[in-house]
Design a protein around this motif. Structure first.
Motif, PDB file in Angstrom:
ATOM      1  N   ALA A  50      10.586   6.436  18.273  1.00  0.00           N
ATOM      2  CA  ALA A  50       8.688   7.397  17.338  1.00  0.00           C
ATOM      3  C   ALA A  50       8.736   6.321  16.606  1.00  0.00           C
ATOM      4  CB  ALA A  50       8.877   8.400  17.205  1.00  0.00           C
ATOM      5  N   LYS A  51       9.832   5.385  15.278  1.00  0.00           N
ATOM      6  CA  LYS A  51       9.033   4.354  14.431  1.00  0.00           C
ATOM      7  C   LYS A  51       9.200   3.209  14.796  1.00  0.00           C
ATOM      8  CE  LYS A  51       8.947   8.278  11.533  1.00  0.00           C
ATOM      9  NZ  LYS A  51       7.910   8.951  11.230  1.00  0.00           N
ATOM     10  N   VAL A  52       8.860   2.773  15.516  1.00  0.00           N
ATOM     11  CA  VAL A  52       9.062   1.630  16.015  1.00  0.00           C
ATOM     12  C   VAL A  52       7.735   1.078  15.068  1.00  0.00           C
ATOM     13  CG1 VAL A  52       8.441  -0.145  17.414  1.00  0.00           C
ATOM     14  CG2 VAL A  52       9.666   1.218  18.407  1.00  0.00           C
ATOM     15  N   ILE A  53       6.068   1.508  15.062  1.00  0.00           N
ATOM     16  CA  ILE A  53       5.290   1.124  13.816  1.00  0.00           C
ATOM     17  C   ILE A  53       5.637   0.793  12.867  1.00  0.00           C
ATOM     18  CG2 ILE A  53       2.841   1.595  14.047  1.00  0.00           C
ATOM     19  CD1 ILE A  53       2.824   2.867  16.469  1.00  0.00           C
ATOM     20  N   ASP A  54       6.103   1.543  11.978  1.00  0.00           N
ATOM     21  CA  ASP A  54       6.571   1.848  10.652  1.00  0.00           C
ATOM     22  C   ASP A  54       7.445   0.094  10.396  1.00  0.00           C
ATOM     23  OD1 ASP A  54       5.221   3.629   9.831  1.00  0.00           O
ATOM     24  OD2 ASP A  54       6.361   5.014   9.263  1.00  0.00           O
ATOM     25  N   GLU A  55       8.796   0.292  11.068  1.00  0.00           N
ATOM     26  CA  GLU A  55       9.441  -0.835  11.487  1.00  0.00           C
ATOM     27  C   GLU A  55       8.699  -2.359  11.406  1.00  0.00           C
ATOM     28  OE1 GLU A  55      13.851  -2.541  10.873  1.00  0.00           O
ATOM     29  OE2 GLU A  55      12.268  -1.405   9.937  1.00  0.00           O
ATOM     30  N   THR A  56       7.786  -2.767  12.925  1.00  0.00           N
ATOM     31  CA  THR A  56       7.261  -3.603  12.909  1.00  0.00           C
ATOM     32  C   THR A  56       6.279  -3.653  11.496  1.00  0.00           C
ATOM     33  OG1 THR A  56       7.123  -2.948  15.137  1.00  0.00           O
ATOM     34  CG2 THR A  56       5.758  -4.625  13.935  1.00  0.00           C
ATOM     35  N   LEU A  57       5.911  -3.150  10.342  1.00  0.00           N
ATOM     36  CA  LEU A  57       4.845  -3.242  10.143  1.00  0.00           C
ATOM     37  C   LEU A  57       5.688  -3.329   8.283  1.00  0.00           C
ATOM     38  CD1 LEU A  57       2.349  -0.225  10.010  1.00  0.00           C
ATOM     39  CD2 LEU A  57       1.594  -2.574  10.390  1.00  0.00           C
ATOM     40  N   ARG A  58       7.190  -3.233   8.367  1.00  0.00           N
ATOM     41  CA  ARG A  58       7.943  -3.141   7.360  1.00  0.00           C
ATOM     42  C   ARG A  58       8.627  -5.096   7.984  1.00  0.00           C
ATOM     43  NH1 ARG A  58      12.464  -4.840   6.262  1.00  0.00           N
ATOM     44  NH2 ARG A  58      13.767  -4.160   8.464  1.00  0.00           N
ATOM     45  N   LEU A  59       8.832  -5.144   8.930  1.00  0.00           N
ATOM     46  CA  LEU A  59       9.747  -6.596   9.170  1.00  0.00           C
ATOM     47  C   LEU A  59       8.596  -7.771   9.201  1.00  0.00           C
ATOM     48  CD1 LEU A  59      12.419  -7.502   9.567  1.00  0.00           C
ATOM     49  CD2 LEU A  59      12.155  -7.502  11.889  1.00  0.00           C
ATOM     50  N   SER A  60       7.343  -7.405   9.976  1.00  0.00           N
ATOM     51  CA  SER A  60       6.449  -8.504  10.146  1.00  0.00           C
ATOM     52  C   SER A  60       5.956  -8.858   8.203  1.00  0.00           C
ATOM     53  CB  SER A  60       5.274  -8.277  11.489  1.00  0.00           C
ATOM     54  OG  SER A  60       4.877  -7.274  10.627  1.00  0.00           O
ATOM     55  N   SER A  61       5.697  -8.229   7.909  1.00  0.00           N
ATOM     56  CA  SER A  61       5.375  -8.028   6.845  1.00  0.00           C
ATOM     57  C   SER A  61       3.485  -7.879   6.572  1.00  0.00           C
ATOM     58  CB  SER A  61       5.663  -8.734   5.543  1.00  0.00           C
ATOM     59  OG  SER A  61       6.984  -8.083   4.738  1.00  0.00           O
ATOM     60  N   VAL A  62       2.549  -7.222   7.431  1.00  0.00           N
ATOM     61  CA  VAL A  62       1.546  -7.790   7.567  1.00  0.00           C
ATOM     62  C   VAL A  62       0.259  -7.893   6.809  1.00  0.00           C
ATOM     63  CG1 VAL A  62      -0.434  -7.546   9.055  1.00  0.00           C
ATOM     64  CG2 VAL A  62       1.380  -7.494  10.300  1.00  0.00           C
ATOM     65  N   ALA A  63       1.084  -6.894   6.191  1.00  0.00           N
ATOM     66  CA  ALA A  63       0.252  -6.433   4.753  1.00  0.00           C
ATOM     67  C   ALA A  63       0.975  -7.422   3.338  1.00  0.00           C
ATOM     68  CB  ALA A  63      -0.169  -4.763   4.415  1.00  0.00           C
ATOM     69  N   PHE A  64       1.433  -8.476   2.677  1.00  0.00           N
ATOM     70  CA  PHE A  64       2.229  -8.950   2.150  1.00  0.00           C
ATOM     71  C   PHE A  64       1.892  -9.482   0.542  1.00  0.00           C
ATOM     72  CE2 PHE A  64      -0.106 -12.385   3.736  1.00  0.00           C
ATOM     73  CZ  PHE A  64       0.145 -13.087   2.613  1.00  0.00           C
ATOM     74  N   ILE A  65       0.779  -8.669   0.102  1.00  0.00           N
ATOM     75  CA  ILE A  65       0.664  -8.907  -0.877  1.00  0.00           C
ATOM     76  C   ILE A  65      -0.795  -7.998  -1.484  1.00  0.00           C
ATOM     77  CG2 ILE A  65      -1.137 -10.892  -0.421  1.00  0.00           C
ATOM     78  CD1 ILE A  65       0.375 -12.002  -2.639  1.00  0.00           C
ATOM     79  N   SER A  66      -1.643  -7.441  -2.578  1.00  0.00           N
ATOM     80  CA  SER A  66      -2.016  -7.529  -2.936  1.00  0.00           C
ATOM     81  C   SER A  66      -2.597  -7.773  -4.474  1.00  0.00           C
ATOM     82  CB  SER A  66      -2.075  -5.442  -3.059  1.00  0.00           C
ATOM     83  OG  SER A  66      -3.291  -5.189  -3.142  1.00  0.00           O
ATOM     84  N   PHE A  67      -3.861  -7.008  -4.973  1.00  0.00           N
ATOM     85  CA  PHE A  67      -4.127  -8.251  -5.807  1.00  0.00           C
ATOM     86  C   PHE A  67      -5.010  -6.873  -6.983  1.00  0.00           C
ATOM     87  CE2 PHE A  67      -4.652 -10.647  -2.817  1.00  0.00           C
ATOM     88  CZ  PHE A  67      -3.945 -12.212  -3.762  1.00  0.00           C
ATOM     89  N   ARG A  68      -4.571  -6.808  -8.198  1.00  0.00           N
ATOM     90  CA  ARG A  68      -5.331  -5.910  -9.925  1.00  0.00           C
ATOM     91  C   ARG A  68      -5.726  -6.973 -10.659  1.00  0.00           C
ATOM     92  NH1 ARG A  68      -5.426  -3.354  -5.317  1.00  0.00           N
ATOM     93  NH2 ARG A  68      -5.737  -0.888  -4.730  1.00  0.00           N
ATOM     94  N   GLU A  69      -6.209  -6.107 -10.970  1.00  0.00           N
ATOM     95  CA  GLU A  69      -6.484  -7.127 -12.794  1.00  0.00           C
ATOM     96  C   GLU A  69      -6.723  -5.400 -13.215  1.00  0.00           C
ATOM     97  OE1 GLU A  69     -10.131  -8.813 -14.711  1.00  0.00           O
ATOM     98  OE2 GLU A  69      -9.610  -9.650 -12.336  1.00  0.00           O
ATOM     99  N   ALA A  70      -5.816  -6.068 -15.477  1.00  0.00           N
ATOM    100  CA  ALA A  70      -5.532  -5.294 -15.810  1.00  0.00           C
ATOM    101  C   ALA A  70      -6.809  -4.793 -16.508  1.00  0.00           C
ATOM    102  CB  ALA A  70      -4.782  -5.350 -17.028  1.00  0.00           C
ATOM    103  N   THR A  71      -7.186  -3.596 -16.716  1.00  0.00           N
ATOM    104  CA  THR A  71      -8.627  -3.519 -17.525  1.00  0.00           C
ATOM    105  C   THR A  71      -8.537  -3.214 -19.033  1.00  0.00           C
ATOM    106  OG1 THR A  71      -8.471  -0.671 -17.484  1.00  0.00           O
ATOM    107  CG2 THR A  71      -9.884  -2.154 -15.872  1.00  0.00           C
ATOM    108  N   GLU A  72      -7.113  -3.350 -19.544  1.00  0.00           N
ATOM    109  CA  GLU A  72      -6.981  -2.795 -20.966  1.00  0.00           C
ATOM    110  C   GLU A  72      -5.492  -3.899 -21.056  1.00  0.00           C
ATOM    111  OE1 GLU A  72      -5.278   0.956 -21.959  1.00  0.00           O
ATOM    112  OE2 GLU A  72      -7.530   1.656 -20.868  1.00  0.00           O
ATOM    113  N   ASP A  73      -4.350  -4.062 -22.278  1.00  0.00           N
ATOM    114  CA  ASP A  73      -3.685  -4.669 -22.624  1.00  0.00           C
ATOM    115  C   ASP A  73      -2.906  -3.093 -21.557  1.00  0.00           C
ATOM    116  OD1 ASP A  73      -4.447  -6.994 -23.600  1.00  0.00           O
ATOM    117  OD2 ASP A  73      -4.251  -5.861 -25.577  1.00  0.00           O
ATOM    118  N   ILE A  74      -1.478  -3.363 -21.163  1.00  0.00           N
ATOM    119  CA  ILE A  74      -0.297  -2.226 -20.622  1.00  0.00           C
ATOM    120  C   ILE A  74       0.750  -2.785 -20.715  1.00  0.00           C
ATOM    121  CG2 ILE A  74      -0.085  -0.917 -18.508  1.00  0.00           C
ATOM    122  CD1 ILE A  74      -3.220  -1.915 -17.755  1.00  0.00           C
ATOM    123  N   GLU A  75       1.013  -0.935 -21.780  1.00  0.00           N
ATOM    124  CA  GLU A  75       2.683  -1.717 -21.322  1.00  0.00           C
ATOM    125  C   GLU A  75       3.469  -1.108 -20.347  1.00  0.00           C
ATOM    126  OE1 GLU A  75       6.841  -0.615 -24.125  1.00  0.00           O
ATOM    127  OE2 GLU A  75       4.558  -1.095 -25.037  1.00  0.00           O
TER     128      GLU A  75
END
Length: 446
Positions: free
Chosen positions: A312-337
């Motif tokens: 039943a978990k074929v889709i999750d394993e495919t999403l993990r191993l193929s890394s279709v969503a492999f990167i995401s972008f954000r920007e800091a609005t202030e200095d963050i520690e």
């Protein structure tokens, strides 16, 4: 003597280039060190590389020729395997995050971290797309436009259509005498599904499917390339096609268009034409492209691992191993520690999701296709986020899962594929796929 002179003529320019490269890298690091002052020493280890270009060429090299993991492996080899690295990529100083807890923190805190996509992405999708509008506007757009794909009641309406599209598609493919590009045909199928969901009764022509496929392919290729607007390059092709669509060339989306034109918020305000066009295009692109790639990889993994057909978990394993969503972008609005290190205001943050998917500690034997790893899975928060987290979590995630599940159901029961080039090399941009787009025969089981 002449031979020695020839060697000198070759060696001297090379040495000069190497020395010049080193000087430019040092100057670039010095510039940011002076700009940040004491905060520079609180940054994670890393390398800002060349001015302006930074590590972008290195990134493109690994994602063009593979393997992509080599990009982050270079950092870990030089600086150790740590939570974050500093670099300069896609035009901005950047911190690359490689720890699930920090990824989760960044994705769920939109007060401190806002979307910050490369110029190539923002130019193609437009300022009004759900990807990058500010938090309050995103919340309004999401609330007003997600009704067609939100909740089980809405999704149930599409089951019959998806089943009919899948069954007829598989039947047609299996009747073809010549091999087909499995990725291409699945893209066409997923486009038919998403078109019906968002456009309803608006008829679709075969030429429109091919045009949209070409458009999406150019746009996907332009995602993570240098934003060079020269004829022949992916970024230029994507911009030109988007301009044509925005002018109405073969663009009829009356059902959703009418709906969005009639929508009003609590203040009685509606959407302008630019916003409507970009919302519709974003939905069509997101609904077709990533679903098609995931479906293709699920078929390939199941073909290579017949013992897990019924998992039943074929889709999750495919999403993990193929890394279709492999990167995401954000920007800091202030200095963050975070963990004793500073993320400076205005710096981009790249969440290296592919690295998390392939981390031995998070997912033992990560190269192995093993759907059973998801049985009673208790991973670190943020270790697996194929649809994102927080307020910008993919609104079409349930629709995508349902569509892939229906396709796999009919494929597993009635069909198999025979690849012509099972050892075909992979292309990793924009999403990993065989170079031949999975040239194969679809065979109906007796």
């Amino acid at each position: 003597m002449e031979l020695m002179l020839n060697w000198l003529l070759l060696i001297v320019p090379f040495v000069g280039f190497v020395l010049g490269f080193g000087v430019l890298k040092r100057l670039n690091n010095l510039y940011y060190a002076l700009k940040l002052g004491k905060k520079w020493d609180e940054l994670p280890p890393g390398d800002l590389s060349w001015p302006l270009i930074g590590s972008t060429l290195s990134f493109l090299k690994y994602f063009t020729f593979g393997p992509p993991d080599g990009f982050i492996r270079d950092f870990s080899r030089r600086y150790g395997k740590i939570d974050m690295y500093k670099t300069h990529i896609f035009g901005k100083p950047t911190l690359i995050v490689c720890k699930p807890e920090i990824c989760r923190q960044v994705l769920t805190d939109e007060t401190k971290f806002i979307p910050s996509y490369p110029t190539s992405i923002t130019a193609v999708f437009g300022k009004k797309s759900l990807l990058q509008v500010p938090k309050e506007e995103h919340r309004k757009l999401r609330r007003l436009t997600m009704a067609p794909i939100s909740g089980h009641a809405a999704l149930e309406m599409y089951i019959d259509h998806i089943e009919h599209t899948v069954i007829s598609g598989l039947e047609e493919w299996s009747s073809m005498k010549k091999p087909l590009e499995l990725l291409t045909t699945i893209k066409q199928l997923t486009f038919k599904v998403i078109w019906n969901i968002f456009m309803g009764s608006t008829p679709i022509k075969s030429t429109s499917i091919r045009e949209m496929e070409t458009l999406n392919e150019n746009i996907a290729l332009a995602f993570l390339t240098l934003p060079l607007n020269f004829p022949g390059l992916p970024f230029h092709k994507a911009l030109m096609r988007m301009v044509k669509k925005s002018k109405g060339e073969n663009w009829e989306a009356k059902d959703m268009m009418d709906l969005l034109m009639e929508v009003r918020d609590e203040d009685g305000e509606g959407f302008d034409d630019e916003t409507i066009t970009e919302i519709i295009f974003g939905m069509l692109f997101g609904g077709q492209e990533t679903t098609a790639f995931t479906t293709m990889w699920a078929v390939l993994f199941l073909t290579d691992n017949p013992q897990v057909f019924q998992k039943a978990k074929v889709i999750d394993e495919t999403l993990r191993l193929s890394s279709v969503a492999f990167i995401s972008f954000r920007e800091a609005t202030e200095d963050i520690e975070i963990n004793g290190k500073i993320i400076p205001k205005g710096w981009r943050v790249i969440l290296w999701l592919r690295g998390l998917n392939m981390d031995q500690k998070l997912h033992p034997s990560p190269q192995h296709f093993n759907p059973s790893r998801w049985d009673n899975f208790r991973g670190s928060p943020g270790a697996f986020t194929p649809f994102g987290l927080g307020v910008r979590m993919c609104p079409g995630r349930d629709l995508a899962r349902m569509e892939i599940s229906i396709f796999l159901h009919y494929f597993v029961l009635n069909y198999k594929i025979e690849r012509l080039n099972p050892e075909c090399k992979l292309n990793y941009l924009p999403i990993s796929h065989p170079i031949d787009k999975c040239l194969a025969r679809v065979i109906k089981l007796q």
